[in-house]
Scaffold this motif. Structure first.
Motif: not given
Length: 139
Positions: A84-110
């Protein structure tokens, strides 16, 4: 939840952290899309980030059951993880996800960071035994 084995973790790394996420909408229409793994939590959850509010996002909002396939292209096998899917709100993980998306070429955050709570694991190597879970959800 069940533990994600070292074999599965190594396969995720070998396949450059790309897996396939399967969901269904409220009418039962399936969807599959590639996703990059952001993190593994407690050896039981795989973390992802969605950059857009498209089908996967909408499907998980209406039906939280998800499957993830990790494909071993070299050996024509791999694993399917169901849960099952669960939404993650932990600020550290959200920041890590934002960095990963940027590294992959996405210009917006998750738009959403979420985790698959793994409940069953199957082999997807073609064989008679692949219809039975390697690790079942219910005993």
């Amino acid at each position: 939840m069940v533990k994600i084995s070292d074999e599965i973790l190594q396969l995720i790394i070998r396949e450059q952290e790309v897996v396939f996420v399967g969901t269904v909408d409220r009418l039962g229409i399936p969807n599959i899309s590639p996703r990059n793994v952001i993190a593994i939590l407690d050896d039981e959850k795989i973390v992802f980030a969605d950059a857009f509010m498209n089908k996967t996002y909408s499907n998980m909002k209406s039906w939280s059951h998800v499957t993830v396939a990790i494909v071993d292209k070299a050996n024509r096998g791999g694993f399917q993880l169901k849960g099952t899917a669960e939404e993650i709100t932990d600020p550290q993980l959200v920041l890590q996800a934002t960095k990963k998306l940027r590294d992959l070429g996405f210009t917006t955050g998750p738009t959403m960071v979420w985790a698959l709570n793994v409940q069953e694991i199957y082999s997807i190597k073609p064989s008679e035994s692949s219809k039975n879970p390697l690790i079942p959800a219910y005993g």
